[in-house]
Design a protein around this motif. Structure first.
Motif, PDB file in Angstrom:
ATOM      1  N   GLU A 188       0.868  -1.197   0.022  1.00  0.00           N
ATOM      2  CA  GLU A 188      -0.110   0.146   0.118  1.00  0.00           C
ATOM      3  C   GLU A 188       0.957   1.370  -0.106  1.00  0.00           C
ATOM      4  O   GLU A 188       1.926   1.371   0.806  1.00  0.00           O
ATOM      5  N   LEU A 189       0.580   2.167  -0.793  1.00  0.00           N
ATOM      6  CA  LEU A 189       1.307   3.389  -0.901  1.00  0.00           C
ATOM      7  C   LEU A 189       0.802   4.453   0.304  1.00  0.00           C
ATOM      8  O   LEU A 189      -0.604   4.239   0.833  1.00  0.00           O
ATOM      9  N   PHE A 191      -0.644   7.614   2.128  1.00  0.00           N
ATOM     10  CA  PHE A 191      -1.529   8.590   1.726  1.00  0.00           C
ATOM     11  C   PHE A 191      -1.281   9.873   2.459  1.00  0.00           C
ATOM     12  O   PHE A 191      -0.785   9.983   3.471  1.00  0.00           O
ATOM     13  N   ALA A 192      -1.807  11.111   1.999  1.00  0.00           N
ATOM     14  CA  ALA A 192      -1.545  12.316   2.575  1.00  0.00           C
ATOM     15  C   ALA A 192      -2.461  12.560   3.651  1.00  0.00           C
ATOM     16  O   ALA A 192      -3.522  12.230   3.615  1.00  0.00           O
ATOM     17  N   THR A 193      -1.888  12.934   4.650  1.00  0.00           N
ATOM     18  CA  THR A 193      -2.594  13.382   5.882  1.00  0.00           C
ATOM     19  C   THR A 193      -3.145  14.785   5.864  1.00  0.00           C
ATOM     20  O   THR A 193      -2.730  15.455   4.800  1.00  0.00           O
ATOM     21  N   ILE A 194      -4.155  15.047   6.571  1.00  0.00           N
ATOM     22  CA  ILE A 194      -4.509  16.599   6.575  1.00  0.00           C
ATOM     23  C   ILE A 194      -3.512  17.627   6.827  1.00  0.00           C
ATOM     24  O   ILE A 194      -3.147  18.668   6.022  1.00  0.00           O
ATOM     25  N   LYS A 195      -2.663  17.014   7.866  1.00  0.00           N
ATOM     26  CA  LYS A 195      -1.440  18.039   8.376  1.00  0.00           C
ATOM     27  C   LYS A 195      -0.457  17.982   6.897  1.00  0.00           C
ATOM     28  O   LYS A 195       0.256  19.034   6.867  1.00  0.00           O
ATOM     29  N   LYS A 197      -1.133  17.751   3.778  1.00  0.00           N
ATOM     30  CA  LYS A 197      -1.771  18.580   2.675  1.00  0.00           C
ATOM     31  C   LYS A 197      -1.331  19.963   3.025  1.00  0.00           C
ATOM     32  O   LYS A 197      -1.114  20.524   1.948  1.00  0.00           O
ATOM     33  N   LEU A 198      -1.506  20.359   4.282  1.00  0.00           N
ATOM     34  CA  LEU A 198      -1.298  21.779   4.668  1.00  0.00           C
ATOM     35  C   LEU A 198       0.073  22.039   4.551  1.00  0.00           C
ATOM     36  O   LEU A 198       0.337  23.179   3.915  1.00  0.00           O
ATOM     37  N   ASN A 201       0.610  22.651   0.738  1.00  0.00           N
ATOM     38  CA  ASN A 201       0.014  23.828   0.399  1.00  0.00           C
ATOM     39  C   ASN A 201       0.945  24.896   0.631  1.00  0.00           C
ATOM     40  O   ASN A 201       1.161  25.834  -0.139  1.00  0.00           O
ATOM     41  N   ARG A 202       1.635  25.106   1.747  1.00  0.00           N
ATOM     42  CA  ARG A 202       2.241  26.126   2.289  1.00  0.00           C
ATOM     43  C   ARG A 202       3.767  25.993   1.798  1.00  0.00           C
ATOM     44  O   ARG A 202       4.699  26.973   2.189  1.00  0.00           O
TER      45      ARG A 202
END
Lengths: 266, 389
Positions: A188-189, A191-195, A197-198, A201-202
């Motif tokens: 399994e690869l 995945f992006a966590t919410i943190k 992704k943030l 983004n930054r």
């Protein structure tokens, strides 16, 4: 430990259509994704981050929108990313691409004063399907290379690589630094966590143009590409064949002969 | 008016969408039939950070607020109301800890809960009451410096998992309602089989039997006699969360109805060409829009009026009552677009209808939501709802 991953943004389809007039890929209307094999290369690098605390740098050569896949790489754990983008890089074949990427890698090494221990690539891009860029980078760099890798670990200063073969697999050891191209692996690869992704983004993603890289203009883009595409085309679909059936092989044979004569094959 | 989500809300929505589409959707059948929600999916949900969306970063959360929380639950609810309900029922004890726990309890319960180290429970409902603390029959008897809790709690989620449970009980000494934190599966804890029900097959509820469960003073959540405030405070956010889940089911059934209308052929043309179908689709779309606007307004209120729990409760009760009934109506409309195929399991829209049937009856009935909201509006001099917002 310091590792680098080369990634490419590709159209999200395995059924590439070709413009019959220009002989180029039709990309309009097709969403772009991180090349599938590159996701496994990135995963292999991130596993070394987990086990060896490796710093993971990602580079991609492409249009400005390729920053999206670099951000995706950061969102799953890559530490930093660079976009290699300049109009003069356009039209590059695999030789010019691999040379440009090689010079970028060397530029980053010189600037930071740190060598990359392993350079990861996906086995191939799903749009061009050449599988040449990784091995060519190894040649340009003068490094050992292992292709079709599914697992990579580092022991005693060597990369221990499980390599897929037609008959099964073999385990190879490569001196560092080396180039490893990675194929799909049965895990399994991440995945992006919410943190994650943030953070992505930054993240500031520096664009490296040829003003910075200063690569010989004769070796990049169309000029540096000995490959000339004569024609690209979609093969015509073959019509369904004719099936002769019956109980009398002799009569069917005769009928077949007649059909072949009618078609002027015989 | 700007309906765009901010950067953090978008990151939360994307994560929730990825969880729903990539991890939940391929396993819906398994989720619906399994005796428990798969642990590996729960782990993914936790690792993505979804359990921490509304809680402060200092406790391991995202600190993204309640608009982001609502959006996340809506996204998951579009695909599986059971999966979204799991997240919602995990939020209930976490909300209670976030709002009322002391420092020691926060470290002990909130932080590991956000990290997904347990699936917590919130136990107020009993066979004789769902919202009224005066009717509680679960008691906490003080002996020395310990309390012994006995009683039956009904329809309790996550009861079959270890971890903390917030239990509301009446103290025998003074009849006041107090919230205690117990460890599930401690001595005196037992539970029934899971209830067999028409809705939320992937979300399991139990009766919990407490027989002289021993707790100490350190296990009192908030203050003695603060049980009702804790109930109101926590369920104010719970109503918002369930409203988001059922708004999600409406979005899910809307997508199914539109797809079906475009694909289903009748007399050589898609049924989307028929005025009756167009009218139904428009009604569904309008309902979805109404629910979403209500949801986001109440969620924005929850973010804006943090600290004024009664204002938040008025707002979330108002929309919970409305969205609950609207979800049932809308999902039935979407089922009817499918004709007879709508009632077959193959088309999934029947699951949306079944799941939404519980909407007017969970986290306080739709009727009592209207009583709560109406009471606030009419009793308050300040006015809890201003039609000129």
């Amino acid at each position: 430990m310091n590792v680098l991953v080369c990634v490419k943004q590709v159209p999200d389809t395995t059924e590439i259509k070709i413009d019959p007039v220009t002989n180029t890929l039709i990309r309009e209307g097709v969403p772009s994704i991180l090349n599938t094999f590159d996701t496994y290369a990135l995963e292999a690098a991130l596993r070394l981050k987990d086990s060896e605390k490796a710093k993971v740098t990602v580079i991609s050569m492409g249009l400005p929108k390729a920053k999206d896949v670099l951000k995706e790489a950061i969102s799953v754990g890559a530490d930093e990313a660079y976009l290699v983008s300049d109009r003069s890089f356009g039209g590059a074949d695999t030789l010019a691409t691999s040379y440009t990427l090689t010079r970028t890698i060397q530029f980053l090494e010189e600037r930071s004063g740190e060598k990359f221990d392993i350079i990861f690539c996906g086995k191939q891009a799903i749009d061009g399907d050449t599988a040449q860029v990784g091995p060519e980078i190894a040649e340009h760099m003068g490094y050992a290379q292992v292709t079709y890798a599914t697992e990579v670990e580092v022991k005693n200063g060597k990369a221990i690589v499980r390599k897929d073969t037609d008959d099964g697999y073999c385990v190879l050891a490569a001196r560092l630094p080396c180039v490893i191209s990675v194929t799909k692996a049965p895990y399994e690869l991440r995945f992006a966590t919410i943190k994650g992704k943030l953070r992505a983004n930054r993240a500031e993603i520096e664009t490296l143009s040829n003003d910075v890289l200063k690569i010989d203009p004769e070796k990049i883009g169309l000029k540096g590409s000995p490959t000339k595409v004569k024609r690209s085309f979609t093969p015509e679909l073959k019509k369904a064949g004719v099936v002769l059936s019956g109980d009398d092989p002799g009569a069917m044979g005769a009928k077949l002969m007649g059909m072949l004569r009618d078609a002027k094959i015989l | 008016m700007d309906f765009k989500l901010n950067e953090v809300q978008l990151a939360v929505r994307d994560a929730a969408r990825t969880f729903a589409e990539k991890y939940v959707r391929p396993r819906i059948d398994e989720i619906e039939k399994a005796e428990e929600f798969p642990q590996d999916l729960f782990d993914v949900m936790a690792e993505m950070g979804l359990l921490g969306v509304p809680y402060p970063e200092e406790h391991g959360g995202i600190g993204a607020g309640y608009v982001a929380t609502a959006v996340a639950l809506e996204e998951i609810g579009k695909v599986s109301a059971s999966a979204a309900t799991l997240l919602t029922v995990c939020y209930l004890p976490l909300d209670a800890f976030h709002l009322f726990a002391n420092e020691t309890q926060t470290e002990k319960y909130l932080v590991p809960g956000i990290a997904g180290e347990y699936r917590g429970s919130f136990a107020f409902t009993e066979p004789g009451t769902g919202s009224d603390p005066k009717q509680l029959t679960t008691i906490a008897k003080k002996v020395g410096d310990k309390y012994y809790i006995s009683g039956t709690k009904r329809f309790i989620s996550n009861a079959a998992y270890p971890g903390p449970m917030v239990v509301f009980a009446k103290e025998t000494e003074n009849e006041q309602c107090t919230a205690f934190i117990i460890d599930k599966f401690c001595k005196g804890y037992s539970l029934s089989n899971a209830w067999d029900k028409v809705s939320l097959h992937g979300s399991h509820v139990y009766d919990v039997f407490l027989d002289e469960v021993e707790v100490g003073e350190e296990d009192v959540l908030g203050a003695h006699g603060q049980g009702f405030d804790i109930l109101i405070g926590t369920t104010a956010y719970g109503k918002l969360a369930f409203s988001a889940v059922f708004t999600g089911t409406m979005g899910g059934s809307y997508d199914m109805a539109v797809k079906y209308a475009k694909e289903k052929m009748h007399r050589d043309k898609p049924i989307a060409k028929f005025p009756t179908v167009q009218s139904r689709i428009a009604q569904i779309a309008a309902n979805v829009m109404a629910a979403k606007l209500c949801l986001y307004k109440a969620a924005a209120d929850a973010d804006e009026y943090a600290g004024d729990i009664r204002k938040i409760q008025c707002s979330t009760a108002l929309i919970k009552g409305y969205i609950s009934d609207l979800a049932v109506e809308t999902n039935v409309l979407a089922l009817n677009v499918h004709g007879a195929y709508g009632v077959t399991a193959e088309y999934q829209v029947e699951r949306m209808v079944r799941d939404s049937l519980v909407a007017p009856n969970i986290e306080g009935s739709a009727d009592i939501q209207r009583l709560i909201a109406g009471g606030y509006i009419l009793r308050s001099k300040e006015g809890y709802f201003d039609a000129n917002f």
